[in-house]
Design an enzyme around this catalytic site. Structure first.
Site, PDB file in Angstrom:
ATOM      1  N   HIS A 336      15.202 -28.324 -18.523  1.00 24.26           N
ATOM      2  CA  HIS A 336      16.180 -29.139 -19.260  1.00 24.26           C
ATOM      3  C   HIS A 336      16.289 -28.710 -20.714  1.00 24.26           C
ATOM      4  CE1 HIS A 336      12.339 -31.160 -18.664  1.00 24.26           C
ATOM      5  NE2 HIS A 336      12.450 -31.678 -19.872  1.00 24.26           N
ATOM      6  N   HIS A 459      12.669 -57.585 -12.873  1.00 25.12           N
ATOM      7  CA  HIS A 459      11.393 -57.907 -12.217  1.00 25.12           C
ATOM      8  C   HIS A 459      11.604 -57.945 -10.715  1.00 25.12           C
ATOM      9  CE1 HIS A 459       7.512 -59.727 -11.435  1.00 25.12           C
ATOM     10  NE2 HIS A 459       8.131 -60.606 -10.649  1.00 25.12           N
TER      11      HIS A 459
END
Ligand code: FAD
Ligand code: NAI
Length: 481
Positions: A336, A459
């Protein structure tokens, strides 16, 4: 005389076949070619092998991740399925199929890059590229013919090869590099891995998971020694569960092929000699820039210890119309990073003013648990005398990690003591490779630890560890620790 010279230059520029020639089709080269073409530049790419994609696609990132995934499935089938309530007969490795699947993944991606070249009207030349002069590259083809092509700008993206030393004579039979380790015919009983850096950790994990007895011999005192020290320590604990042996602070001085196996001689810090024998010895002690065959002497490109020297602001070499990117130049040897530089150079040639924030190029090790880092390590902050605070949160306190039995690891956030700006994030744990993107975005926008701590994180997810570590860093007020 001056008029004539100017006329020559104009004529010469007009008769150039291309605006840009890219030499090398790795992630630096092919991305640079695509961006050049997007910007309206007439572009050609030269690759010496008959497949595109470079080290990363053919013998690096992609095949190693394919084998990491396969070996992880095998390990889970053998060791964790039963606890999940899934009963299967003891799984058996079919190495031929595992390697074939990996090769199929690579082929699919090779075809994808060929398609992208065509889609963007980039002319591909298969052959060795070598400089004739600053605007001309000779392409020498496998059939013995050659062709000279010309361009106003040339981008060198020829990448890197494994480092080999005279006393570690890689013979590709028993003493091998990562390239051969991606194509072994069967699971070896034993393997000695010289160098517990990124390649050692990843490919050592592949074989340890498949049942090979792996011994790591490492010069430094921990695994992945260039990353934040806490990461190496945690990774060692996790990989130790695969039954590996470590020989840290051991310098390899000799490797010998015995025919059916090979023996490594290493010396520890007390000067004691250790001998380790394995069916294969995997040498992964770093990589070196690759410039062979380019005939850089023809254009007088400046070099420094094998690397092509470039201008920090433009990535130009000392010959202004010739640029260099990726593993060939200074900095991290990462796909990258090469891609960012490929885009940067194309945009620079097109007259834009791009920017790369090298501090925010993340580093990832695809072991299980994964390791991912961005920004400064704790050791770097100490050396630079920066006053910082640190907050950590363990994966074992996460509901999501407990549910999936991936409880090894932690997130560590380093923030400026006064301003609370995040200076470094180091994660070891499930999905760290993907989680690090949040840290990169936060740091790009110069977020404080409190900024991230105040954002809602779904969550139950692993990312809650990032929020909690930021809470711990900002005011030592993690909620679940
Ligand atoms: P390369 O990908 O090396 O490409 C250079 C190309 O130039 C090659 O195809 C070569 O054949 C060609 N070439 C050379 N000389 C000539 C010439 N004279 N004429 C024509 N063509 C030429 N990085 C990551 O970011 N993530 C990972 O998960 C990762 N895993 C890796 C795993 C392994 C086992 C290895 C070895 C490396 C890994 N890397 C990873 C590193 C990554 O592969 C390199 O950083 C990246 O490939 C560099 O890209 P590049 O474009 O500079 O060069
Ligand atoms: P590395 O630099 O990560 O590790 C090499 C290790 O070998 C070091 O820890 C070093 O201390 C040790 N060593 C050197 N000489 C030694 C000796 N004589 N005896 C014992 N130990 C010795 O290099 P590696 O693993 O070969 O990888 C090369 C490059 O490829 C890296 O720069 C990395 O960035 C890139 N890569 C990236 C990956 C990723 O992003 N996930 C995966 C694999 C490679």
């Amino acid at each position: 005389m001056q008029v004539k010279f100017t006329q020559y230059l104009i004529l010469n520029t007009l008769t150039m076949q291309y605006d840009v020639i890219v030499i090398g089709s790795g992630p630096g080269g092919y991305v640079s070619a695509i961006r050049s073409a997007q910007l309206g530049l007439k572009t050609a790419i030269i690759e010496k092998y008959n497949v595109l994609g470079g080290t990363c696609l053919n013998v690096g990132c992609i095949p190693s991740k394919a084998l990491l995934d396969s070996s992880e499935h095998f390990y889970n089938a053998a060791h964790t399925f039963a606890e999940h309530g899934i009963e299967i007969p003891a799984p058996v490795v079919n190495m031929t199929q595992m390697i074939n699947r990996k090769s199929g993944v690579v082929k699919k991606m090779n075809d994808g890059i060929t398609f992208l070249m065509k889609k963007n009207k980039i002319t591909t030349y298969i052959g060795l590229g070598s400089f004739v002069d600053k605007n001309t590259v000779k392409v020498s083809k496998a059939d013995g013919t050659s062709e000279d092509i010309t361009a106003k700008n040339i981008i060198i993206a020829t990448g890197s090869k494994p480092t080999v030393l005279p006393f570690m004579p890689v013979d590709k039979k028993r003493i091998i590099t990562s390239t051969e380790a991606l194509n072994l015919p069967a699971v070896p009983k034993t393997m000695v891995v010289v160098g517990a850096g990124v390649i050692g950790a990843e490919l050592g994990s592949v074989y340890a998971r498949l049942g090979t007895k792996v011994s790591f011999v490492e010069f430094a005192d921990s695994m992945i020694p260039t990353m934040d020290k806490s990461m190496g320590k945690e990774l060692q604990k996790a990989i130790k569960k695969l039954g590996v042996d470590y020989y840290f602070s051991h310098k390899v001085t000799n490797i010998v092929n015995n025919g059916d196996d090979a023996t490594v001689t290493a010396t520890n810090s007390k000067g004691e000699e250790v001998k380790l024998t394995g069916e294969y010895v995997l040498v992964c002690i770093g990589r070196r820039p690759y410039t062979e065959g380019l005939n850089l002497e023809a254009v007088g490109i400046n070099m420094d210890r094998g690397k092509v020297v470039v201008d920090e602001h433009t990535l130009q070499t000392n010959v202004p119309n010739i640029y260099a990117i990726g593993d060939l130049i200074r900095g991290a040897m990462l796909a990258h990073k090469a891609e960012e530089e490929g885009v940067f150079v194309a945009e620079t040639i097109a007259g834009q003013k791009p920017h790369i924030n090298y501090n925010l190029i993340p580093g990832v090790v695809y072991t299980w648990p994964e390791v991912a880092s961005v920004g400064k390590t704790e050791e770097e902050l100490k050396t630079a005398g920066v006053a910082y605070k640190s907050g950590s949160f363990p994966f074992k306190a996460l509901g999501r990690a407990t549910a999936s039995m991936d409880t090894d690891g932690l997130v560590k956030v380093l923030a400026d003591k006064t301003t609370d700006e995040i200076l470094g994030v180091h994660i070891i744990g499930a999905r760290a490779a993907d989680m690090i993107a949040e840290a990169v975005v936060a740091m790009e926008y110069r977020a404080s630890a409190e900024d991230v701590a105040r954002m809602s994180h779904a969550h139950p997810t692993y990312t809650e560890a990032m929020k909690e570590a930021c809470l711990a860093a900002t005011e030592n007020r993690a909620l679940h620790a």
